[in-house]
Motif scaffolding. Structure first.
Motif, PDB file in Angstrom:
ATOM      1  N   ASN A 238       0.827  -1.217   0.000  1.00 44.06           N
ATOM      2  CA  ASN A 238       0.000   0.000   0.000  1.00 44.06           C
ATOM      3  C   ASN A 238       0.853   1.255   0.000  1.00 44.06           C
ATOM      4  O   ASN A 238       0.341   2.355  -0.100  1.00 44.06           O
ATOM      5  N   HIS A 239       2.171   1.090   0.157  1.00 48.19           N
ATOM      6  CA  HIS A 239       3.071   2.224   0.236  1.00 48.19           C
ATOM      7  C   HIS A 239       3.736   2.464  -1.116  1.00 48.19           C
ATOM      8  O   HIS A 239       4.353   1.563  -1.668  1.00 48.19           O
ATOM      9  N   PRO A 240       3.622   3.670  -1.650  1.00 50.40           N
ATOM     10  CA  PRO A 240       4.269   3.962  -2.936  1.00 50.40           C
ATOM     11  C   PRO A 240       5.780   3.753  -2.838  1.00 50.40           C
ATOM     12  O   PRO A 240       6.392   4.045  -1.811  1.00 50.40           O
ATOM     13  N   GLN A 241       6.366   3.218  -3.900  1.00 49.58           N
ATOM     14  CA  GLN A 241       7.795   2.958  -3.943  1.00 49.58           C
ATOM     15  C   GLN A 241       8.511   3.986  -4.797  1.00 49.58           C
ATOM     16  O   GLN A 241       7.962   4.466  -5.786  1.00 49.58           O
ATOM     17  N   GLU A 242       9.753   4.266  -4.431  1.00 48.24           N
ATOM     18  CA  GLU A 242      10.622   5.016  -5.328  1.00 48.24           C
ATOM     19  C   GLU A 242      11.114   4.031  -6.371  1.00 48.24           C
ATOM     20  O   GLU A 242      11.361   2.865  -6.058  1.00 48.24           O
ATOM     21  N   PRO A 243      11.296   4.469  -7.598  1.00 43.04           N
ATOM     22  CA  PRO A 243      11.830   3.564  -8.626  1.00 43.04           C
ATOM     23  C   PRO A 243      13.264   3.149  -8.309  1.00 43.04           C
ATOM     24  O   PRO A 243      14.022   3.894  -7.676  1.00 43.04           O
ATOM     25  N   ALA A 244      13.647   1.977  -8.765  1.00 36.96           N
ATOM     26  CA  ALA A 244      15.017   1.474  -8.594  1.00 36.96           C
ATOM     27  C   ALA A 244      16.023   2.474  -9.140  1.00 36.96           C
ATOM     28  O   ALA A 244      17.111   2.638  -8.575  1.00 36.96           O
ATOM     29  N   GLN A 245      15.678   3.160 -10.212  1.00 39.88           N
ATOM     30  CA  GLN A 245      16.592   4.127 -10.812  1.00 39.88           C
ATOM     31  C   GLN A 245      16.972   5.208  -9.798  1.00 39.88           C
ATOM     32  O   GLN A 245      18.138   5.607  -9.710  1.00 39.88           O
ATOM     33  N   ILE A 246      16.009   5.697  -9.035  1.00 33.19           N
ATOM     34  CA  ILE A 246      16.256   6.737  -8.037  1.00 33.19           C
ATOM     35  C   ILE A 246      17.062   6.168  -6.872  1.00 33.19           C
ATOM     36  O   ILE A 246      18.053   6.758  -6.433  1.00 33.19           O
ATOM     37  N   VAL A 247      16.654   5.011  -6.372  1.00 35.95           N
ATOM     38  CA  VAL A 247      17.333   4.372  -5.240  1.00 35.95           C
ATOM     39  C   VAL A 247      18.795   4.090  -5.591  1.00 35.95           C
ATOM     40  O   VAL A 247      19.711   4.436  -4.843  1.00 35.95           O
ATOM     41  N   PHE A 248      19.021   3.454  -6.748  1.00 35.45           N
ATOM     42  CA  PHE A 248      20.389   3.107  -7.152  1.00 35.45           C
ATOM     43  C   PHE A 248      21.207   4.353  -7.477  1.00 35.45           C
ATOM     44  O   PHE A 248      22.397   4.421  -7.186  1.00 35.45           O
ATOM     45  N   GLY A 249      20.580   5.342  -8.092  1.00 42.09           N
ATOM     46  CA  GLY A 249      21.282   6.580  -8.420  1.00 42.09           C
ATOM     47  C   GLY A 249      21.853   7.246  -7.180  1.00 42.09           C
ATOM     48  O   GLY A 249      22.985   7.733  -7.179  1.00 42.09           O
ATOM     49  N   LYS A 250      21.077   7.260  -6.104  1.00 41.03           N
ATOM     50  CA  LYS A 250      21.553   7.846  -4.846  1.00 41.03           C
ATOM     51  C   LYS A 250      22.766   7.084  -4.315  1.00 41.03           C
ATOM     52  O   LYS A 250      23.743   7.691  -3.863  1.00 41.03           O
ATOM     53  N   ILE A 251      22.709   5.766  -4.362  1.00 42.68           N
ATOM     54  CA  ILE A 251      23.827   4.943  -3.881  1.00 42.68           C
ATOM     55  C   ILE A 251      25.067   5.195  -4.720  1.00 42.68           C
ATOM     56  O   ILE A 251      26.162   5.411  -4.184  1.00 42.68           O
ATOM     57  N   MET A 252      24.915   5.179  -6.037  1.00 45.48           N
ATOM     58  CA  MET A 252      26.069   5.347  -6.925  1.00 45.48           C
ATOM     59  C   MET A 252      26.714   6.721  -6.760  1.00 45.48           C
ATOM     60  O   MET A 252      27.936   6.835  -6.714  1.00 45.48           O
ATOM     61  N   ARG A 253      25.909   7.756  -6.668  1.00 47.90           N
ATOM     62  CA  ARG A 253      26.477   9.103  -6.502  1.00 47.90           C
ATOM     63  C   ARG A 253      27.191   9.228  -5.155  1.00 47.90           C
ATOM     64  O   ARG A 253      28.251   9.838  -5.061  1.00 47.90           O
ATOM     65  N   LYS A 254      26.614   8.637  -4.113  1.00 57.67           N
ATOM     66  CA  LYS A 254      27.206   8.718  -2.774  1.00 57.67           C
ATOM     67  C   LYS A 254      28.523   7.952  -2.691  1.00 57.67           C
ATOM     68  O   LYS A 254      29.474   8.405  -2.055  1.00 57.67           O
ATOM     69  N   GLU A 255      28.613   6.806  -3.349  1.00 57.69           N
ATOM     70  CA  GLU A 255      29.777   5.939  -3.197  1.00 57.69           C
ATOM     71  C   GLU A 255      30.798   6.059  -4.334  1.00 57.69           C
ATOM     72  O   GLU A 255      31.732   5.272  -4.397  1.00 57.69           O
ATOM     73  N   SER A 256      30.622   7.018  -5.207  1.00 58.66           N
ATOM     74  CA  SER A 256      31.570   7.229  -6.309  1.00 58.66           C
ATOM     75  C   SER A 256      32.321   8.525  -6.069  1.00 58.66           C
ATOM     76  O   SER A 256      31.721   9.541  -5.709  1.00 58.66           O
ATOM     77  N   ASP A 257      33.638   8.498  -6.265  1.00 61.48           N
ATOM     78  CA  ASP A 257      34.456   9.684  -6.043  1.00 61.48           C
ATOM     79  C   ASP A 257      34.137  10.801  -7.025  1.00 61.48           C
ATOM     80  O   ASP A 257      34.070  11.957  -6.674  1.00 61.48           O
ATOM     81  N   SER A 258      33.996  10.449  -8.271  1.00 61.09           N
ATOM     82  CA  SER A 258      33.666  11.459  -9.275  1.00 61.09           C
ATOM     83  C   SER A 258      32.509  10.913 -10.091  1.00 61.09           C
ATOM     84  O   SER A 258      31.525  10.470  -9.528  1.00 61.09           O
ATOM     85  N   HIS A 259      32.616  10.926 -11.396  1.00 61.66           N
ATOM     86  CA  HIS A 259      31.548  10.384 -12.230  1.00 61.66           C
ATOM     87  C   HIS A 259      31.613   8.861 -12.214  1.00 61.66           C
ATOM     88  O   HIS A 259      32.629   8.275 -12.580  1.00 61.66           O
ATOM     89  N   PRO A 260      30.548   8.211 -11.788  1.00 62.65           N
ATOM     90  CA  PRO A 260      30.560   6.753 -11.776  1.00 62.65           C
ATOM     91  C   PRO A 260      30.565   6.186 -13.192  1.00 62.65           C
ATOM     92  O   PRO A 260      30.097   6.827 -14.129  1.00 62.65           O
TER      93      PRO A 260
END
Length: 161
Positions: free
Chosen positions: A18-40
């Motif tokens: 019943n709870h709306p989900q964020e798309p995988a693209q948004i979830v993964f994008g946040k992880i990649m930007r946070k854990e990458s030094d520059s452009h992933p």
């Protein structure tokens, strides 16, 4: 996708919640930007992109940065190149997908559906590449959502150091 105009897009939310989900693209994008030094750097293995490059800020680093829904027999260069990228661990991140309930080791592709997870996504399966994949990469996240009325699990893998 979720947007200011269509927040909590029901087209990606599983019918079992019943709870709306964020798309995988948004979830993964946040992880990649946070854990990458520059452009992933990223490879979208076996599938069309669907916005993973845009949300992560990654730029394609190879000509065959996604599968263009062309059967392997018609142009083997696409998947051969993607496998070579994985073998040589040339990218920091890999995104791939399986049907819900299947792991990367289990998804052989569906011979009746000719490897399709849904009508618009020709996928070669992941089982054959899994040994090579896990030699150089580890799963950091997975996310199940609806795609074209099918439940699909997206997997985010990061290169081992």
């Amino acid at each position: 996708m979720s947007s200011r105009i269509f927040p909590n897009n029901a087209s990606v939310t599983l019918s079992s919640t019943n709870h709306p989900q964020e798309p995988a693209q948004i979830v993964f994008g946040k992880i990649m930007r946070k854990e990458s030094d520059s452009h992933p750097t990223m490879l979208n293995y076996g599938s069309i992109d669907m916005g993973f490059y845009t949300t992560s800020g990654a730029l394609p680093s190879s000509y065959y940065f996604q599968n263009y829904n062309i059967p392997y027999q018609k142009d083997p260069r696409i998947l051969n190149n993607q496998r070579n990228i994985i073998k040589r661990h040339k990218v920091q991140w890999i995104v791939l997908n399986t049907p819900m309930g299947k792991t990367i080791h289990q998804w052989h592709g569906d011979s009746l559906a000719k490897g399709k997870i849904s009508d618009g996504n020709l996928n070669p399966g992941t089982a054959k590449i899994s040994k090579l994949l896990f030699k150089n990469y580890k799963v950091v996240s997975h996310h199940t959502q609806s795609f074209e009325s099918k439940n699909v699990t997206y997997w985010l893998l990061k290169r081992k150091i």
